[in-house]
Design an enzyme around this catalytic site. Structure first.
Site, mmCIF file in Angstrom:
data_model
loop_
_atom_site.group_PDB
_atom_site.id
_atom_site.type_symbol
_atom_site.label_atom_id
_atom_site.label_comp_id
_atom_site.label_asym_id
_atom_site.label_seq_id
_atom_site.Cartn_x
_atom_site.Cartn_y
_atom_site.Cartn_z
ATOM 1 N N GLU A 100 0.813 4.074 1.631
ATOM 2 C CA GLU A 100 1.072 4.249 3.098
ATOM 3 C C GLU A 100 2.111 3.666 3.652
ATOM 4 O O GLU A 100 3.022 4.238 4.370
ATOM 5 C CB GLU A 100 -0.288 4.399 3.776
ATOM 6 C CG GLU A 100 -0.957 5.460 3.359
ATOM 7 C CD GLU A 100 -2.667 5.153 3.557
ATOM 8 O OE1 GLU A 100 -2.987 4.325 4.337
ATOM 9 O OE2 GLU A 100 -3.275 6.055 3.015
ATOM 10 N N HIS A 117 0.959 -1.161 0.027
ATOM 11 C CA HIS A 117 -0.050 -0.078 -0.150
ATOM 12 C C HIS A 117 0.831 1.200 -0.104
ATOM 13 O O HIS A 117 1.977 1.208 0.738
ATOM 14 C CB HIS A 117 -0.825 -0.107 1.282
ATOM 15 C CG HIS A 117 -1.937 1.112 1.252
ATOM 16 N ND1 HIS A 117 -1.750 2.442 1.564
ATOM 17 C CD2 HIS A 117 -3.381 1.040 0.977
ATOM 18 C CE1 HIS A 117 -2.859 2.846 1.270
ATOM 19 N NE2 HIS A 117 -3.918 2.237 0.900
HETATM 20 C C1 PEP Z 1 -6.893 2.913 0.365
HETATM 21 O O1 PEP Z 1 -6.312 3.475 1.252
HETATM 22 O O2 PEP Z 1 -6.462 2.061 -0.263
HETATM 23 C C2 PEP Z 1 -7.995 3.786 -0.260
HETATM 24 C C3 PEP Z 1 -8.208 3.612 -1.603
HETATM 25 O O3 PEP Z 1 -8.474 4.969 0.411
HETATM 26 P P1 PEP Z 1 -9.681 5.640 0.111
HETATM 27 O O4 PEP Z 1 -10.868 4.819 -0.490
HETATM 28 O O5 PEP Z 1 -9.990 6.529 1.611
HETATM 29 O O6 PEP Z 1 -9.290 6.770 -0.913
#
Ligand code: PEP
Length: 249
Positions: free
Chosen positions: A95, A93
């Site tokens: 993050e 991901h």
């Molecule tokens: C995610 O973190 O994978 C994501 C898509 O977040 P959001 O739907 O909040 O944009």
């Protein structure tokens, strides 16, 4: 035929008070056509498994270590996740890539460990806004695909999530043409590497500000087999219409 997947990533949100959201989703979607996956924080996995033993929901985790066990304070292994009730793990991901300096080879190592333990992997990739503006999106995605995905995958065990970094949690969404271009590109690259039959069986998710209001339009795109959803997966009220849109697509 690929079974559609609605995957919810709770990130660092949720305590035991939120388990009712999973219970409510399970009750509301007992007849779901799509597969539904929720990845709560590790602390809730075991308790959430109470609501997912039967019914439409499977559980996922948000990361794992590349080693099976050992002196890695604060980390968690794929075996531990499986033991706690997870059947999927989200890897790479943005993050994790940004906040924990994870690179493609780290993601690939984790994916190998997860597959060895018997978990399915959802491998995320996506471009920064500057990369899109410089028209480098497909190069970036091509590199992440080549570097993050191990060789020993199948359509059963691998899910790829295209998540433009600039769309995550921002309310900004690429155009339908942009989503379509990247998903077609991913399918073609997977076919080149794993052969057309395996590539056809791998599910490709779109992620980045998917909401009840835009879900149907996104799910109508060829080669979009579902979504990885952050913010809108935190409550049954928001996630439910997204699952319904996927079922109807
Ligand atoms: C995610 O973190 O994978 C994501 C898509 O977040 P959001 O739907 O909040 O944009």
């Amino acid at each position: 035929m690929r079974r559609k997947l609605a995957a919810g990533n709770w990130k660092m949100n949720g305590t035991s008070a939120d388990l009712g959201q999973i219970e409510a989703l399970a009750a509301a979607h007992s007849g779901a056509i799509s597969e539904i996956m929720i990845a709560p924080p590790h602390t809730l996995l075991h308790r959430a498994s109470e609501f997912t033993k039967t019914g439409p929901i499977t559980l996922g985790a948000q990361d794992c270590h590349k080693r099976e066990s050992g002196a890695h304070t604060g980390d968690i292994s794929a075996d531990m996740l499986l033991d706690a009730g997870a059947s999927y793990v989200i890897l790479g991901h943005s993050e994790r890539r940004t906040e924990h300096d994870e690179h493609d080879e780290d993601v690939r190592g984790k994916a190998r460990a997860a597959l060895k333990a018997g978990l399915r992997v959802i491998i995320c990739m996506g471009e920064e806004l500057e990369e899109r503006e410089a028209d480098n999106t497909l190069d970036i995605i091509g590199g992440q695909l080549a570097g993050s995905i191990p060789d020993d995958i199948s359509g059963e065990t691998l899910v790829v999530a295209y998540e433009p970094i600039w769309a995550i949690g921002t309310g900004k969404v690429p155009t339908i043409a942009q989503i379509s271009e990247v998903h077609d590109f991913i399918r073609a690259r997977l076919a080149k590497r794993f052969g057309p039959q395996v590539a056809r069986s791998i599910r490709l998710l779109y992620g980045g500000s998917v909401k009840p209001a835009n879900a149907a339009e996104i799910f109508a795109v060829d080669n979009v087999d579902g979504a990885l959803v952050g913010g809108a997966s935190l409550t049954a009220q928001d996630f439910s219409p997204i699952i319904a849109a996927l079922d109807a697509s």
